[in-house]
Write a protein that holds these residues in place. Structure first.
Motif, short mmCIF file in Angstrom:
data_model
loop_
_atom_site.label_atom_id
_atom_site.label_comp_id
_atom_site.label_asym_id
_atom_site.label_seq_id
_atom_site.Cartn_x
_atom_site.Cartn_y
_atom_site.Cartn_z
N GLU A 4 0.85 -1.20 0.00
CA GLU A 4 0.00 0.00 0.00
C GLU A 4 0.89 1.24 0.00
O GLU A 4 1.84 1.33 0.77
CB GLU A 4 -0.89 0.02 1.24
CG GLU A 4 -1.76 1.25 1.38
CD GLU A 4 -2.53 1.29 2.69
OE1 GLU A 4 -2.94 2.40 3.10
OE2 GLU A 4 -2.69 0.23 3.32
N TRP A 5 0.55 2.19 -0.87
CA TRP A 5 1.26 3.47 -0.86
C TRP A 5 0.55 4.44 0.08
O TRP A 5 -0.66 4.65 -0.03
CB TRP A 5 1.33 4.06 -2.27
CG TRP A 5 2.41 3.45 -3.09
CD1 TRP A 5 2.27 2.50 -4.06
CD2 TRP A 5 3.81 3.70 -2.98
NE1 TRP A 5 3.49 2.16 -4.57
CE2 TRP A 5 4.46 2.88 -3.93
CE3 TRP A 5 4.59 4.55 -2.19
CZ2 TRP A 5 5.85 2.88 -4.11
CZ3 TRP A 5 5.96 4.55 -2.36
CH2 TRP A 5 6.58 3.73 -3.30
N LEU A 6 1.31 5.01 0.99
CA LEU A 6 0.76 5.99 1.92
C LEU A 6 0.58 7.33 1.20
O LEU A 6 1.36 7.68 0.31
CB LEU A 6 1.71 6.17 3.10
CG LEU A 6 1.92 4.95 3.99
CD1 LEU A 6 3.13 5.15 4.89
CD2 LEU A 6 0.67 4.69 4.82
N LYS B 293 3.69 -0.91 3.87
CA LYS B 293 3.31 0.44 3.44
C LYS B 293 4.57 1.29 3.27
O LYS B 293 5.58 1.05 3.93
CB LYS B 293 2.40 1.10 4.49
CG LYS B 293 1.11 0.34 4.77
CD LYS B 293 0.29 1.04 5.86
CE LYS B 293 -0.99 0.27 6.17
NZ LYS B 293 -1.83 0.95 7.19
#
Length: 446
Positions: free
Chosen positions: A121-123, A424
């Motif tokens: 997941e990209w923050l 992340k």
């Protein structure tokens, strides 16, 4: 004539047109002329520009924009009138959204290149103040006879000369507003030719100046600095030689010279000295610390290890959430500052230790405990040497704060090999208007 003495080929003098395809990690436009890569300072992707050659090399050429024929939608008018001459920052002509997207793309590239992986997941990017954010800097000083005055600031691009500036929209307003008064002060000193730099550092409450001087400063000049300090409410130190010679000349009372900054989310106040490492961007730091601690998901029963802890920027906020926290730092003075800060904040569930984290630390006292969570915030060289120890501790979660995406990606690859998942990751705009990439990543044990 032998090749050794053959004159170097002259650069083309006429501007040439080039289409810009991408942006380099250093913030220069990248295009091609007759198949050869050209890096163009001041150009943006999607633009067609005219450029002047700066150098021609075997594999690539370098140039800078002289005019823009097709303008990028991402181009903005720089806030600073000295942009393009001063080398203090390089991306004010690019919109802030495009800047942060560019930095995220660099992090993505580095994860692929060094770790052969991407986060699950990209923050969302972390941003705060875009200008007047910088609270620490080393400013060059030079009294220029031809100008009849003293220049203070950063070097010009492609030059060792200092840029002639009157203010800086990247420096904090308190520091920026001192540039002209300091210049005028030095103009009237006997030692005006012997001051090469002033290191500036500010907390929430005070600005401190460390004045480097190459020759002994007469008492008359010292008195001028003291009068300046009283007038502007700043702390002044002199530095005749190395860092160990730094000494305060105003104010007399040490308590009146104490720099500090507040982390309101944890009701923590950090005390610091002017030469201490501290996060340059206060507004991002106030967001970054709770951001990192939230990612760690710290519980009241957790034992937490904070490596490369400095003066306790993460350590002490962690101590307000965890059962017990250990901070480890290589610089002995910073360890003492951490202990001082713990005492100042009344936190008794935290200990600080000094250790060279590039060496074998397996037998260290603090390394015999079990930690559920680990936070690391290393220098640009990364944390490769300490990764093996981190893996042995088998913590549930690791948060890695990085100022160099290449070493973060390299170390991420090692953690993934050792059984951690890169859950992340994202970028934080610690240095807006520059190409510096600050990032953060969360790893979880499989």
């Amino acid at each position: 004539m032998s090749r050794k003495y053959k004159s170097r080929k002259k650069l083309p003098t006429e501007p040439v047109s080039i289409q810009i395809d991408s942006l380099s990690h250093e913030g220069r436009g990248v295009g091609r002329i007759e198949g050869k890569t050209v890096f163009v300072d001041g150009a943006l992707p999607g633009e067609t520009v005219e450029m002047q050659y700066l150098s021609q090399r075997g594999k690539f050429d370098e140039g800078r924009v002289t005019s823009i024929q097709v303008v990028s939608e991402q181009r903005v008018t720089p806030e600073c009138p000295y942009f393009g001459v001063c080398g203090g920052c390089s991306m004010q002509h690019l919109s802030s959204n495009a800047q942060i997207s560019h930095k995220q793309s660099i992090l993505q590239e580095q994860f692929t290149h060094f770790a052969q992986t991407q986060p699950q997941e990209w923050l969302p990017p972390l941003q705060a103040d875009l200008f007047h954010y910088r609270r620490k800097a080393r400013l060059g000083v030079r009294h220029v006879m031809k100008k009849g005055r003293t220049l203070i600031g950063f070097r010009e691009k492609y030059s060792n000369f200092l840029a002639d500036i009157g203010h800086c929209p990247v420096l904090s307003k308190q520091i920026s507003n001192l540039i002209v008064p300091m210049s005028q002060l030095i103009d009237g000193m006997e030692t005006r030719f012997d001051i090469p730099q002033i290191e500036v550092s500010s907390g929430d409450n005070l600005v401190a100046l460390i004045v480097r001087h190459l020759k002994p400063m007469p008492l008359t000049d010292q008195q001028k600095w003291q009068d300046f300090a009283k007038q502007h409410g700043v702390v002044v130190y002199l530095q005749p030689k190395g860092p160990d010679t730094v000494h305060r000349i105003w104010p007399e009372n040490e308590a009146d010279a104490q720099l500090s900054y507040q982390l309101d989310a944890f009701d923590v106040t950090l005390l610091q000295q002017p030469l201490d490492f501290a996060q340059v961007n206060a507004s991002i730091n106030r967001k970054m610390v709770p951001y990192a601690i939230d990612l760690l998901d710290v519980k009241p029963t957790d034992q937490v290890l904070d490596l490369f802890c400095g003066l306790g920027n993460f350590t002490l906020p962690l101590a307000t959430k965890a059962q017990y926290v250990v901070g480890v730092e290589g610089v002995a003075e910073m360890v003492e500052r951490g202990k001082q800060n713990a005492l100042h904040n009344g936190l008794t569930n935290v200990d600080f230790y000094q250790a060279d984290l590039t060496t074998d630390i397996s037998k260290a006292e603090w390394n015999q405990r079990q930690y559920q969570k680990i936070l690391i915030d290393p220098a640009r060289s990364g944390a490769l040497e300490v990764i093996q120890n981190i893996v042995r501790l088998a913590a549930e979660k690791i948060v890695y704060v990085s100022c160099n995406p290449a070493t973060l990606a390299r170390d991420a690859g090692e953690l993934v090999k050792a059984g951690y998942q890169l859950k992340k990751a994202g970028v934080m705009d610690m240095f807006p208007q520059t190409t510096h990439v600050e990032s953060i990543a969360l790893f979880e044990k499989n």
